[in-house]
Design a protein around this motif. Structure first.
Motif, PDB file in Angstrom:
ATOM      1  N   PHE A 357       0.839  -1.210   0.000  1.00 27.37           N
ATOM      2  CA  PHE A 357       0.000   0.000   0.000  1.00 27.37           C
ATOM      3  C   PHE A 357       0.869   1.253   0.000  1.00 27.37           C
ATOM      4  O   PHE A 357       0.661   2.174  -0.803  1.00 27.37           O
ATOM      5  N   THR A 360       2.902   1.932  -3.248  1.00 23.48           N
ATOM      6  CA  THR A 360       2.120   2.200  -4.471  1.00 23.48           C
ATOM      7  C   THR A 360       1.115   3.331  -4.273  1.00 23.48           C
ATOM      8  O   THR A 360       0.131   3.425  -4.995  1.00 23.48           O
ATOM      9  N   HIS A 364      -2.570   4.112  -6.362  1.00 24.78           N
ATOM     10  CA  HIS A 364      -3.962   3.949  -5.896  1.00 24.78           C
ATOM     11  C   HIS A 364      -4.545   5.238  -5.340  1.00 24.78           C
ATOM     12  O   HIS A 364      -5.768   5.392  -5.261  1.00 24.78           O
ATOM     13  N   GLU A 370      -8.132   4.797   4.347  1.00 28.60           N
ATOM     14  CA  GLU A 370      -8.192   3.530   3.612  1.00 28.60           C
ATOM     15  C   GLU A 370      -7.098   2.570   4.085  1.00 28.60           C
ATOM     16  O   GLU A 370      -7.290   1.352   4.085  1.00 28.60           O
ATOM     17  N   GLU A 444     -14.842   1.153  -5.714  1.00 28.00           N
ATOM     18  CA  GLU A 444     -13.498   1.326  -6.272  1.00 28.00           C
ATOM     19  C   GLU A 444     -12.442   1.150  -5.178  1.00 28.00           C
ATOM     20  O   GLU A 444     -11.407   0.521  -5.398  1.00 28.00           O
ATOM     21  N   ILE A 445     -12.715   1.687  -3.999  1.00 30.97           N
ATOM     22  CA  ILE A 445     -11.781   1.542  -2.879  1.00 30.97           C
ATOM     23  C   ILE A 445     -11.643   0.078  -2.498  1.00 30.97           C
ATOM     24  O   ILE A 445     -10.535  -0.426  -2.282  1.00 30.97           O
ATOM     25  N   LYS A 447     -12.094  -2.544  -4.344  1.00 30.97           N
ATOM     26  CA  LYS A 447     -11.344  -3.280  -5.370  1.00 30.97           C
ATOM     27  C   LYS A 447      -9.833  -3.057  -5.226  1.00 30.97           C
ATOM     28  O   LYS A 447      -9.041  -3.997  -5.320  1.00 30.97           O
ATOM     29  N   LYS A 448      -9.439  -1.830  -4.980  1.00 28.35           N
ATOM     30  CA  LYS A 448      -8.009  -1.535  -4.825  1.00 28.35           C
ATOM     31  C   LYS A 448      -7.429  -2.233  -3.586  1.00 28.35           C
ATOM     32  O   LYS A 448      -6.361  -2.851  -3.652  1.00 28.35           O
ATOM     33  N   GLY A 451      -7.410  -5.948  -3.901  1.00 28.41           N
ATOM     34  CA  GLY A 451      -6.335  -6.328  -4.812  1.00 28.41           C
ATOM     35  C   GLY A 451      -5.004  -6.448  -4.091  1.00 28.41           C
ATOM     36  O   GLY A 451      -4.232  -7.388  -4.321  1.00 28.41           O
ATOM     37  N   PHE A 506      -5.538  -6.393  -8.696  1.00 26.57           N
ATOM     38  CA  PHE A 506      -4.784  -5.149  -8.508  1.00 26.57           C
ATOM     39  C   PHE A 506      -4.356  -4.569  -9.856  1.00 26.57           C
ATOM     40  O   PHE A 506      -4.431  -3.356 -10.071  1.00 26.57           O
ATOM     41  N   VAL A 509      -7.511  -2.976 -11.628  1.00 31.36           N
ATOM     42  CA  VAL A 509      -8.084  -1.769 -11.034  1.00 31.36           C
ATOM     43  C   VAL A 509      -7.120  -0.587 -11.070  1.00 31.36           C
ATOM     44  O   VAL A 509      -7.545   0.570 -11.042  1.00 31.36           O
ATOM     45  N   THR A 510      -5.811  -0.859 -11.141  1.00 30.57           N
ATOM     46  CA  THR A 510      -4.825   0.233 -11.153  1.00 30.57           C
ATOM     47  C   THR A 510      -4.170   0.452 -12.508  1.00 30.57           C
ATOM     48  O   THR A 510      -3.456   1.444 -12.705  1.00 30.57           O
TER      49      THR A 510
END
Length: 520
Positions: A357, A360, A364, A370, A444-445, A447-448, A451, A506, A509-510
């Motif tokens: 996290f 990256t 994201h 988050e 969306e959050i 999924k990230k 991932g 991941f 979605v990114t």
């Protein structure tokens, strides 16, 4: 002294069943609250019926218009805004419609909190208004849709209960808005007794040293009691001590006024509360008749002040510790221990997930909030094993979403549950009911973060920490994760395989490509 520059300014909004409240305030280094402004609007968001299961279009319109005004005011003071919704919103079947419209019109997220979390925040607020930290305090807050009763001692909550007994709820259920008679009053009394008698038996078993009352119904009846006894009403009502027998006399006067017109003539009664005061007074009457104490203190601090203190405490701890604050951490570990989570594995997955996290973050574009959700989901992702190995990811979702989670809002628990749900097997899909309930932004959050969690889980595939650490490097749209094997272990081929299998979400979605290498 310009207090607005001394500490973060918080705009706390209480989205209540009867009224919406805004406080813009800051807290100094000694823990003293400095109020910049307060606003109140009677919205009657939960006026649709006895069970408050639906927010009417008119109520939603009133609510959104009020929130737009509150947000504009808070932003004019450069305040960080936090809006918390209680009974009416958490029970409404169409609550997402309201939450989405508020987001669209104001840009803020409404946090829907459980009754238990509401009680915790009320205690936190009252704790900063009265010298009760070293006393076993029974605190009660009579709202429009629910009433919270909390027993706290030295900052810890010993007992908290939220009951669907509120001034609006009882008014609608028993027709108490205008003409009332003894039959209606006694029917309502019997209902309150039937619902609450077991609760107050437990409260009295636990015991308490002092009674504290907060929120609109109690504050208004407190003012009426002072006037009834020809005592001056102070500019600041906080800390006012009232005799139980005097308050019960005031309640009797309210109940003896049989019509709305008569009640509006009662000295000290807020005219905007006159149509719901009978229901609130009957709740207060039951409390006073079922406690073993003769006096009560008034606290003008409650939920919204609790939101201010809670927000600042979370900010301070997150910035200092870079992980879950103490209460939220305690909640997560309590659930993990209760359901027998393999903490050696889950904490290793957590550490790997947070490293990914952090490395990256510019991909994201998520923040500390988050990051906390990911940490919580990583610790609890295998909690579903308690039910069954098969489909345990789905069981994890069920357990987390149905747990009492002090320190987390209902929405946060739902997001954490979804992240845990997707740590394996299927990717999130709009046809999944649990995922469908989330707003587009929160999907969306999820999924990230799911991932990231999937990759971290794959890296500890055998749950033996064969990969002791990872190094993550991000170059443009490429993410390279180097797996560092533990000493005296075989080549982590299973972990490499597991990570490769779980990187697709991941990547999708990114828009990145994830590559794994193995090195010392």
């Amino acid at each position: 002294m310009n207090i607005e520059t001394k500490a973060p300014i918080i705009g706390a909004i209480d989205v209540g069943t009867n009224s919406f409240h805004l406080i813009v305030a800051t807290v100094d280094s000694r823990g003293m609250l400095h109020t910049i402004l307060r606003e109140k609007e009677v919205v009657r968001l939960g006026a649709s019926g006895g069970d408050i299961k639906f927010l009417t279009p008119d109520a939603i319109k009133r609510g959104v218009e009020t929130l737009k005004r509150f947000v504009d005011i808070a932003r004019s003071k450069n305040a960080e805004i936090r809006a918390v919704a209680t009974s009416a919103v958490r029970e409404a079947t169409n609550r997402q419609e309201f939450i989405d419209l508020v987001k669209k019109e104001t840009g803020i997220d409404i946090e829907v909190i459980s009754g238990i979390e509401e009680g915790r925040l009320i205690y936190l607020g009252a704790l900063h208004s009265l010298p009760i930290i070293n006393q076993k305090a029974l605190i009660t807050d009579i709202g429009g849709g629910s009433t919270e009763t909390i027993i706290g001692y030295k900052g810890d909550i010993l007992y908290v209960h939220s009951e669907k007994l509120g001034a609006i709820r009882l008014t609608v259920r028993f027709g108490l808005d205008d003409e009332v008679n003894e039959s209606k009053i006694n029917e309502c009394r019997q209902y309150i007794r039937g619902v609450w008698a077991p609760i107050f038996y437990k409260i009295n078993q636990i015991g308490y040293d002092v009674l504290v009352g907060t929120a609109g119904t109690i504050l208004n009846i407190g003012v009426m009691t002072l006037l009834q006894n020809e005592k001056p009403v102070p500019d600041v009502l906080n800390g006012t001590l009232l005799a139980r027998k005097d308050v019960l006399k005031t309640i009797k006067r309210i109940l003896n006024a049989k019509t709305l017109k008569e009640r509006k003539l009662l000295q000290g009664l807020d005219p905007q509360r006159a149509d719901i005061i009978v229901g609130g007074a009957l709740i207060f009457e039951f409390i006073l008749e079922n406690i073993n104490i003769d006096k009560l203190y008034i606290s003008t601090y409650g939920l919204r002040e609790g939101i201010v203190y809670d927000t600042l405490e979370k900010k301070k701890e997150i910035e200092t510790l870079q992980h879950l604050n103490r209460l939220r951490e305690s909640t997560i570990y309590s659930i993990a221990n209760q359901y027998g989570v393999n903490l050696k594995h889950s904490l290793h997955v957590r550490d790997i997930a947070l490293k990914i996290f952090d490395a990256t973050s510019n991909i994201h574009k998520l923040g500390t909030r988050e990051r906390e959700w990911l940490e919580a989901a990583a610790i609890l992702h295998d909690v579903g094993y308690h039910i069954s190995v098969d489909q345990h990811h789905k069981h994890s979702y069920y357990i987390i979403s149905h747990c009492i989670m002090p320190g987390f809002t209902t929405d946060e628990a739902e997001i954490i549950a979804n992240i845990a749900r997707y740590h394996r097997k299927s990717h999130p899909k709009n046809k999944h009911e649990n995922f469908q309930r989330l707003s587009e932004e929160k999907r969306e959050i999820v999924k990230k973060l799911a991932g990231i969690l999937r990759i971290a889980e794959g890296i500890d595939r055998r749950q033996i920490q064969a990969v002791r650490d990872v190094e993550v490097v991000q170059k443009n749209s490429n993410v390279i994760i180097r797996l560092i094997p533990a000493e005296n272990t075989s080549y982590p081929d299973v972990e490499l395989w597991g990570a490769e299998r779980r990187k697709l979400l991941f990547e999708e979605v990114t828009g990145t490509k994830v590559t794994f290498t193995i090195g010392m």
